[in-house]
Design a protein around this motif. Structure first.
Motif, PDB file in Angstrom:
ATOM      1  N   VAL A 139       8.728   4.922  -4.140  1.00 20.92           N
ATOM      2  CA  VAL A 139       9.223   5.688  -5.277  1.00 20.92           C
ATOM      3  C   VAL A 139       9.105   7.167  -4.946  1.00 20.92           C
ATOM      4  N   VAL A 140      10.169   7.919  -5.144  1.00 22.49           N
ATOM      5  CA  VAL A 140      10.165   9.349  -4.813  1.00 22.49           C
ATOM      6  C   VAL A 140      10.460  10.187  -6.050  1.00 22.49           C
ATOM      7  N   ASP A 141      10.103   9.679  -7.208  1.00 24.41           N
ATOM      8  CA  ASP A 141      10.317  10.354  -8.479  1.00 24.41           C
ATOM      9  C   ASP A 141       9.180   9.922  -9.412  1.00 24.41           C
ATOM     10  N   ASP A 142       9.109  10.553 -10.562  1.00 23.63           N
ATOM     11  CA  ASP A 142       8.072  10.219 -11.541  1.00 23.63           C
ATOM     12  C   ASP A 142       8.397   8.881 -12.181  1.00 23.63           C
TER      13      ASP A 142
ATOM     14  N   VAL B 285       0.837  -1.202   0.000  1.00 24.08           N
ATOM     15  CA  VAL B 285       0.000   0.000   0.000  1.00 24.08           C
ATOM     16  C   VAL B 285       0.873   1.254   0.000  1.00 24.08           C
ATOM     17  N   ALA B 286       1.924   1.255   0.811  1.00 26.85           N
ATOM     18  CA  ALA B 286       2.832   2.400   0.838  1.00 26.85           C
ATOM     19  C   ALA B 286       3.514   2.587  -0.510  1.00 26.85           C
ATOM     20  N   GLY B 287       3.887   1.471  -1.159  1.00 26.48           N
ATOM     21  CA  GLY B 287       4.529   1.563  -2.459  1.00 26.48           C
ATOM     22  C   GLY B 287       3.617   2.156  -3.516  1.00 26.48           C
ATOM     23  N   VAL B 288       2.371   1.702  -3.552  1.00 23.19           N
ATOM     24  CA  VAL B 288       1.410   2.246  -4.518  1.00 23.19           C
ATOM     25  C   VAL B 288       1.188   3.737  -4.260  1.00 23.19           C
ATOM     26  N   PHE B 289       1.019   4.102  -3.016  1.00 24.05           N
ATOM     27  CA  PHE B 289       0.796   5.500  -2.646  1.00 24.05           C
ATOM     28  C   PHE B 289       1.956   6.371  -3.110  1.00 24.05           C
ATOM     29  N   SER B 290       3.182   5.884  -2.929  1.00 26.90           N
ATOM     30  CA  SER B 290       4.357   6.671  -3.316  1.00 26.90           C
ATOM     31  C   SER B 290       4.421   6.863  -4.824  1.00 26.90           C
ATOM     32  N   VAL B 291       4.076   5.823  -5.579  1.00 25.65           N
ATOM     33  CA  VAL B 291       4.090   5.930  -7.043  1.00 25.65           C
ATOM     34  C   VAL B 291       3.095   6.989  -7.498  1.00 25.65           C
ATOM     35  N   LEU B 292       1.876   6.933  -6.979  1.00 24.66           N
ATOM     36  CA  LEU B 292       0.835   7.872  -7.398  1.00 24.66           C
ATOM     37  C   LEU B 292       1.173   9.306  -6.996  1.00 24.66           C
TER      38      LEU B 292
ATOM     39  N   ALA C 274       7.987   6.316   6.412  1.00 26.26           N
ATOM     40  CA  ALA C 274       6.829   6.576   7.273  1.00 26.26           C
ATOM     41  C   ALA C 274       5.765   7.480   6.643  1.00 26.26           C
ATOM     42  N   PRO C 275       6.094   8.552   5.898  1.00 25.97           N
ATOM     43  CA  PRO C 275       5.045   9.411   5.338  1.00 25.97           C
ATOM     44  C   PRO C 275       4.122   8.708   4.339  1.00 25.97           C
ATOM     45  N   TYR C 276       4.526   7.560   3.835  1.00 27.31           N
ATOM     46  CA  TYR C 276       3.706   6.834   2.854  1.00 27.31           C
ATOM     47  C   TYR C 276       2.897   5.712   3.498  1.00 27.31           C
ATOM     48  N   ASP C 277       3.007   5.580   4.798  1.00 29.41           N
ATOM     49  CA  ASP C 277       2.282   4.542   5.535  1.00 29.41           C
ATOM     50  C   ASP C 277       0.835   4.981   5.735  1.00 29.41           C
ATOM     51  N   LEU C 278      -0.098   4.284   5.111  1.00 31.34           N
ATOM     52  CA  LEU C 278      -1.515   4.642   5.209  1.00 31.34           C
ATOM     53  C   LEU C 278      -2.257   3.824   6.257  1.00 31.34           C
ATOM     54  N   LEU C 279      -1.534   3.063   7.059  1.00 29.80           N
ATOM     55  CA  LEU C 279      -2.200   2.264   8.082  1.00 29.80           C
ATOM     56  C   LEU C 279      -3.035   3.148   8.988  1.00 29.80           C
ATOM     57  N   ARG C 280      -4.264   2.717   9.232  1.00 28.04           N
ATOM     58  CA  ARG C 280      -5.156   3.462  10.121  1.00 28.04           C
ATOM     59  C   ARG C 280      -4.873   3.028  11.563  1.00 28.04           C
ATOM     60  N   HIS C 281      -4.107   3.830  12.274  1.00 28.71           N
ATOM     61  CA  HIS C 281      -3.774   3.502  13.653  1.00 28.71           C
ATOM     62  C   HIS C 281      -4.987   3.755  14.543  1.00 28.71           C
ATOM     63  N   PRO C 282      -5.175   2.955  15.592  1.00 32.55           N
ATOM     64  CA  PRO C 282      -6.339   3.143  16.482  1.00 32.55           C
ATOM     65  C   PRO C 282      -6.420   4.532  17.071  1.00 32.55           C
TER      66      PRO C 282
END
Length: 346
Positions: A172-175, A76-83, A332-340
């Protein structure tokens, strides 16, 4: 009075209960990602409704990743970073490969986390490789899904000519369009190469002492490359029957034990010396440390477009244990986990 059952039978109910709990356990919940939209300069793309013949001239970027319950947070973090870094995010199609029986749950998780994402989910039959796998130095490397990258040409539609393959422990941190558009020339595969690495160390002395095995690399200048980031021409792969070539080395490994590192060595034997080199910035690998201890590591010198936590240490596990490595803060900024909760009394 009948004799008591063998000791190991006492643990069967416990083991069965544990397996049921694992199967029925809820997947992690993730926050919904924002909608990433194309800019005015982005070309129109018709895939998957009307893909052009071969997909070669289409403006769609195809990315393949495996998907399972263990690495879901990393995926999930990887997909988020790509987009987030893509210039034309709506032109990206993700092709997820899963072997788990929980494919419907995985599909729902991806769809709810990325409601605007175009993606397909494919079933990988683990029996294709289960009998060909030999134990390696790390259990994660022995999972059948780790070998799914060998079968992308069989799993994906023939309309997809080129694919970018990403592991599930990177950001991914680039286009990504820059990586997608590299010229493979007449090569089947492109990846960052590392020619300073000791290539011989990836194979056993028995391999090098066999004239037949060593002859496979004769006339080539083999260099190490990491299979977690690859650009693959699926047409040329199919024409050259590269899946069969990889499987051939796996069968030899099963008989003779010529290497120790899971799915990597077959790729080296088949492709090393015939890889189209890609800038090192596209795979700053090894951030997870080695395969045994997973110690902290620094970035390699040079620019960075992709950070890859290959090795034993994964950033989400180290962050959760409150023993992160310095570079884990970049993940960490790409982590979309919903923490309690972000706050607690303790």
């Amino acid at each position: 009075m009948p004799p008591p059952p063998p000791l190991h039978l006492h643990f069967l109910p416990i083991l069965f209960s544990s397996l049921l709990l694992l199967i029925s356990a809820e997947l992690p919940e993730f926050r919904e990602a924002p909608a990433f939209r194309n800019g005015r300069d982005c070309p129109a793309t018709a895939w998957p409704d009307h893909p052009r013949q071969g997909g070669a001239d289409d403006d769609t970027i195809h990315i393949a990743m495996t998907l399972d319950t263990t690495y879901l947070r990393g995926s999930v973090a990887g997909v988020f970073s790509v987009l987030q870094h893509a210039s034309c995010p709506e032109n990206i199609v993700f092709h997820f490969v899963a072997a788990s029986r929980r494919r419907p749950d995985l599909r729902r998780t991806v769809a709810s986390t990325f409601p605007y994402l175009t993606f397909r989910l494919y079933h990988f039959n683990a029996d294709l490789v289960r009998g060909k796998i030999t134990y390696s130095i790390r259990r994660a490397l022995d999972q059948p899904l780790n070998y799914a990258r060998m079968y992308l040409a069989d799993l994906l539609p023939t309309s997809v000519r080129r694919i970018v393959y990403f592991d599930s422990d990177l950001i991914v941190v680039d286009d990504v369009a820059k990586l997608w558009s590299i010229d493979l020339r007449d090569r089947v595969l492109g990846a960052p190469e590392y020619c300073h690495a000791n290539f011989t160390a990836y194979f056993s002395p028995g391999f090098w002492s066999s004239p037949a095995h060593a002859a496979a690399l004769r006339g080539r200048r083999p260099c190490y490359f990491n299979t977690g980031v690859m650009v693959i021409d699926l047409w040329r792969w199919r024409e050259g029957k590269y899946t069969e070539r990889l499987e051939g080395w796996m069968r030899i490994q099963k008989r003779e034990r010529i290497y120790e590192l899971g799915s990597l060595p077959p790729f080296l034997l088949v492709f090393a010396g015939e890889v189209e080199g890609v800038e090192h910035r596209w795979n700053q690998h090894g951030l997870g440390g080695d395969n045994v201890r997973g110690q902290c590591r620094n970035l390699h010198p040079g620019p960075v477009s992709l950070l890859h936590w290959s090795g034993k240490g994964k950033p989400w596990l180290r962050l959760d244990s409150r023993r992160p490595c310095p570079l884990d803060s970049l993940w960490a900024p790409y982590d979309l986990l919903r923490h309690p909760s972000l706050f607690c009394d303790s």
